[in-house]
Structures are given as C-alpha cells and as structure tokens.
Design a protein around this motif. Structure first.
Motif, PDB file in Angstrom:
ATOM      1  N   GLN A  84      -1.595   2.636  -8.576  1.00 16.48           N
ATOM      2  CA  GLN A  84      -0.418   1.899  -9.247  1.00 16.48           C
ATOM      3  C   GLN A  84       0.795   1.675  -8.454  1.00 16.48           C
ATOM      4  O   GLN A  84       1.557   0.495  -8.754  1.00 16.48           O
ATOM      5  N   ARG A  85       1.282   2.424  -7.575  1.00 12.63           N
ATOM      6  CA  ARG A  85       2.395   2.149  -6.797  1.00 12.63           C
ATOM      7  C   ARG A  85       2.246   1.253  -5.760  1.00 12.63           C
ATOM      8  O   ARG A  85       3.176  -0.091  -5.623  1.00 12.63           O
ATOM      9  N   SER A  88       2.210  -2.318  -8.079  1.00 14.34           N
ATOM     10  CA  SER A  88       3.306  -2.847  -9.121  1.00 14.34           C
ATOM     11  C   SER A  88       4.405  -2.001  -8.716  1.00 14.34           C
ATOM     12  O   SER A  88       5.546  -2.421  -9.281  1.00 14.34           O
ATOM     13  N   GLY A  89       4.385  -1.279  -7.641  1.00 13.30           N
ATOM     14  CA  GLY A  89       5.717  -0.729  -7.387  1.00 13.30           C
ATOM     15  C   GLY A  89       6.651  -1.468  -6.414  1.00 13.30           C
ATOM     16  O   GLY A  89       6.297  -2.521  -6.118  1.00 13.30           O
ATOM     17  N   PRO A  90       7.578  -0.868  -6.137  1.00 13.96           N
ATOM     18  CA  PRO A  90       8.659  -1.712  -5.056  1.00 13.96           C
ATOM     19  C   PRO A  90       8.157  -1.785  -3.766  1.00 13.96           C
ATOM     20  O   PRO A  90       7.458  -1.061  -3.219  1.00 13.96           O
ATOM     21  N   GLY A  94       4.734  -1.941  -2.418  1.00 15.95           N
ATOM     22  CA  GLY A  94       4.372  -2.616  -3.535  1.00 15.95           C
ATOM     23  C   GLY A  94       4.417  -4.375  -3.113  1.00 15.95           C
ATOM     24  O   GLY A  94       4.939  -4.544  -2.153  1.00 15.95           O
ATOM     25  N   TYR A 106       1.600   0.955   3.470  1.00 12.96           N
ATOM     26  CA  TYR A 106       0.238   1.285   2.769  1.00 12.96           C
ATOM     27  C   TYR A 106      -0.181   2.672   3.610  1.00 12.96           C
ATOM     28  O   TYR A 106      -0.929   3.531   2.995  1.00 12.96           O
TER      29      TYR A 106
END
Length: 220
Positions: A84-85, A88-90, A94, A106
């Motif tokens: 999820q990070r 949709s994370g910064p 993200g 990553y």
C-alpha cells in the motif's frame, strides 16, 4: 489487482471466507505470533499451534497445509501494508517521483522489510519447493515498470528485471549469515541496542543504490 502508474499489480487479495473460517484463521495467526514472541520461530509446530489456538489439528493442516504456510500467512499481512505504501504513499517510494529514485527507494524499502521479518521470511520458505526469485507479487512487475520508465526497454528488459528482482527476493537476503540469536529473537522485541541486522541493512541499501544507478547509467 491494483494499478501503479497504469500497470496492473497483483495484490493477492484473499478469497471471501466463511465466518467460521475467518475466525479460525485469526485465532491461528494470533496464536502463532504469541508462540514466536515467547519461544522463537524454530519452536512453532503445527500440533502445538492447534493446541494453543484451541482448534483441531485438521483445521491447521487445511488452513496452512505445511509449517511454511503458517509463516507465509504471517508474512502476507506485512506484505500488504508495504504494498500500500508503494501503491499510494508519497514519493519516492510511492507514485509521482523519478523512476530511478523510485527504484532505489523500492529496493531499500524492500530490503528493510525482509530483514525486519527475516526469521519469519526464512521459515516461510518451503524446503520442498525451489527458492523463489520473485514470482507472483509486487516486486517483479514493479521493477519492470520502473526500468521501462527509466528508458531501459528493449531485449534486455526482462533479463534485468529478473536479476534485480532476485537480488531483493531470493536467497541473497534470506540466507545471509546472521547470528542465530537474531533469527530466534521475537520480531516485536525492542531494545536500546541496534538490531543485529543493522549492518546488513546499511550495506545492502548502499549496494542496491550503486547497482540501480549503474544499471540505469548514472552515478550515486
């Protein structure tokens, strides 16, 4: 399935469960966490788990099939939070950042995740199955997408994707020479000292940045 900048990423969402099956799953996973915290990963058995959770042995075997399946299920919950990070994370982890920066972020985030969960990740490997080098999951399609965004298309894209994925997901991380006490220590335990894997984390994070920047044609 979910989308990362237009790419379909398999999230491995669980199938709908009956209420009793969901209850048993939660009982078993909670019991497994308590056993790991109290006795370490190496002392978790299928029979003891059934007794601790208050369910029949058949329930454990139907749910997890093998001992490794217990740890794979535990690891899956942490995997979802990490995904999820990425989804949709910064940035830079993200969406929205430079593809090379995202690939570095990553890999470093993935290394940290695996080392934090190293004992469970090792136990989740089924000895009767090949060591995975990045099969179904987020890493392989995400690395491929970011390499393409960085201009590394063409006939080498799939080979580079496999090689970079293997550097994150396979035996390189899960079979590091780590002190036995670090593997058996409860993963939730906090001490004033740094974890035993801190040195590995720093070296691997720096090495990943060097690897990615050289593959992508720049320097760190």
């Amino acid at each position: 399935m979910a989308t990362v900048d237009g790419d379909l990423i398999p999230l491995g969402k669980p199938r709908p469960e009956r209420a009793d099956a969901a209850r048993n799953r939660r009982l078993l996973l909670d019991a497994a966490r308590r056993m790991i915290a109290e006795d370490g990963v190496g002392n978790v058995t299928m029979d003891d788990l059934a007794e601790r959770a208050g369910v029949g042995k058949g329930t454990v075997y139907r749910r997890f099939r093998t001992r490794a399946g217990i740890f794979a299920a535990l690891l899956d919950e942490g995997e979802r939070a990490f995904q999820q990070r990425v989804l949709s994370g910064p940035p830079p982890l993200g969406p929205g950042g430079d593809p090379v920066d995202r690939l570095i972020a990553y890999g470093q985030g993935r290394i940290c995740f695996l080392l934090e969960h190293q004992a469970v990740a090792r136990a989740a490997l089924d000895r009767n199955q090949p060591i995975p080098a990045g099969g179904p999951g987020l890493t392989r399609p995400h690395v491929r997408y970011l390499l393409g965004q960085a201009g590394l298309g063409g006939r080498h894209l799939d080979a580079l994707t496999l090689q970079l994925t293997a550097a994150l997901e396979g035996p390189v991380l899960l079979y590091l020479a780590t002190p036995a006490e670090a593997l058996e220590a409860p993963e939730t335990q906090e001490t004033e000292e740094q974890p035993a894997w801190t040195g590995h984390l720093e070296a691997l994070a720096e090495g990943w940045e060097v690897l990615v920047t050289r593959v992508c044609g720049s320097t760190p």
